[in-house]
Design an enzyme around this catalytic site. Structure first.
Site, short mmCIF file in Angstrom:
data_model
loop_
_atom_site.label_atom_id
_atom_site.label_comp_id
_atom_site.label_asym_id
_atom_site.label_seq_id
_atom_site.Cartn_x
_atom_site.Cartn_y
_atom_site.Cartn_z
N HIS A 259 0.88 -1.03 0.03
CA HIS A 259 0.08 0.00 -0.01
C HIS A 259 0.99 1.24 -0.14
O HIS A 259 2.08 1.23 0.55
CB HIS A 259 -0.99 0.01 1.36
CG HIS A 259 -2.10 0.73 1.25
ND1 HIS A 259 -2.00 2.30 1.55
CD2 HIS A 259 -3.24 0.72 0.74
CE1 HIS A 259 -3.09 2.85 1.12
NE2 HIS A 259 -4.00 1.96 0.77
N ASP A 310 -7.99 -5.37 0.43
CA ASP A 310 -8.45 -6.36 -0.81
C ASP A 310 -8.40 -7.82 -0.47
O ASP A 310 -8.97 -8.72 -1.02
CB ASP A 310 -8.13 -5.90 -2.20
CG ASP A 310 -8.60 -4.47 -2.60
OD1 ASP A 310 -9.77 -4.21 -2.30
OD2 ASP A 310 -7.89 -3.86 -3.28
#
Length: 373
Positions: A259, A310
């Site tokens: 991320h 996710d």
């Protein structure tokens, strides 16, 4: 370019605006409330109210909010006809992007850019987007749409409209948690897209359509749809470690990990994983949880990479029996509350967002007449 100007590819590290909606500092929080506490003590309905109205609702405010959203949970008939006319291969995200654009034509508040009108439109889109996702899915499978029920929560209503049967309490709970965790995330790519469009003084529906387009990209929202594809390629717990190590040697991109902001792990992933594991036990899909744990361990050891939201979300929706192409539209269902809140905030202190670009082309040169070129 002046030596005082700073170039940051992808705007990484650039503070592009101020926001009171959320922060990732010290763990994700929405308007000051840690997201873990919101998951524990609130529903998505309450969180949507918090994002749009600035505060968690009391019982009367929540009841009124439920009523307004319930009234808006329907689509104009021409949109249903459009869903029937779309090619069978139309991706749900594309259908949803088109649906939001069509809904603008049926909302008389569309040209009204006042804060009150934008808030009304935001609540209507909050209600309409899950209907659009569910109705398109059913129509694509040759089924009739199922009308929403006023007695069900946001999460339960979506599953009911999608399947035609009332979801179990655990299904409702895990879906609700996933929606809370997907609801808002500061100046991410799709949210920033919405704010850029808003800064031109465009309408709310245009902002949301643009945000959906940004979210569709595989580097932003599409990763949850790739999770099960990756796990199935790994095969099983017995073959997972060899598969992931070979994938690293091949320099494959592992979707669901890493991320831009979180370098030591996404707090949302940690929260949702426990709910995903609960759902997996009910569904009998623990094999994929065991496979996922091995992949997580190897990536942490070898690449210092950790799961983002996710990663557990893709497994959760699979355990719930949901079709993979609607995973990212579910992300939209949740994030529309955050997007709309940012549009409202951008509008309050608006300045056209117009950055510079660093020129890398030829030096200044004369134009030769056509005959001399």
């Amino acid at each position: 370019m002046s030596t005082t100007e700073i170039y940051s590819p992808g705007l990484e590290g650039v503070i592009a605006g101020e926001t009171a909606i959320s922060t990732v500092a010290e763990g994700l929080s929405y308007r000051g409330y840690p997201v873990a506490e919101l998951v524990e003590h609130a529903t998505y309905d309450e969180v949507a109210h918090l994002l749009l109205h600035g505060e968690l609702p009391n019982q009367r405010q929540l009841t009124d909010f439920h009523k307004r959203v319930a009234v808006a949970r329907r689509l104009p008939d021409p949109l249903h006809e459009l869903f029937k006319a779309l090619p069978k291969w139309t991706p749900p995200m594309d259908a949803l992007r088109t649906a939001v654009s069509i809904l603008a034509h049926y909302d008389q508040d569309t040209p009204d850019l006042s804060p009150d009108a934008n808030l009304r439109k935001a609540e209507r889109l909050l209600a309409q987007i899950p209907v659009a996702v569910a109705d398109h899915a059913r129509i694509s499978n040759g089924l009739q749409p199922v009308a929403a029920r006023p007695d069900l929560s946001h999460a339960a209503n979506f599953l009911y409209m999608l399947r035609g049967t009332e979801p179990t309490p655990i299904e409702t709970r895990v879906m609700d948690v996933s929606l809370i965790l997907y609801a808002e995330h500061e100046f991410n790519a799709s949210t920033f897209t919405a704010r850029v469009v808003c800064s031109t003084e465009s309408d709310l529906h245009s902002c949301i359509v643009a945000a959906i387009g940004a979210l569709k990209g595989r580097l932003h929202g599409g990763a949850n749809e790739k999770v099960m594809e990756l796990l199935q390629a790994a095969g099983a717990p017995e073959t997972a470690e060899k598969w992931i190590r070979d994938a690293l040697v091949r320099k494959e991109k592992i979707m669901g990990f890493g991320h831009r902001i979180y370098k030591t792990g996404d707090v949302r992933a940690g929260i949702l994983t426990s709910f995903t594991q609960q759902m997996a036990k009910v569904a009998g899909t623990q094999k994929w949880e065991e496979t996922a744990e091995i992949i997580e361990r190897v990536l942490a050891e070898e690449k210092n990479l950790y799961p983002n939201l996710d990663w557990p979300a893709g497994r959760l929706y699979h355990a719930m029996g949901l079709e993979t192409p609607i995973y990212t539209p579910i992300f939209v269902m949740a994030r529309v509350a955050g997007w709309s809140a940012h549009v409202l905030e951008q509008q309050q202190h608006n300045r056209l967002i117009r950055p510079r670009g660093r020129y890398t082309g030829p030096a200044r040169r004369p134009v030769k007449p056509l005959a001399e070129r």
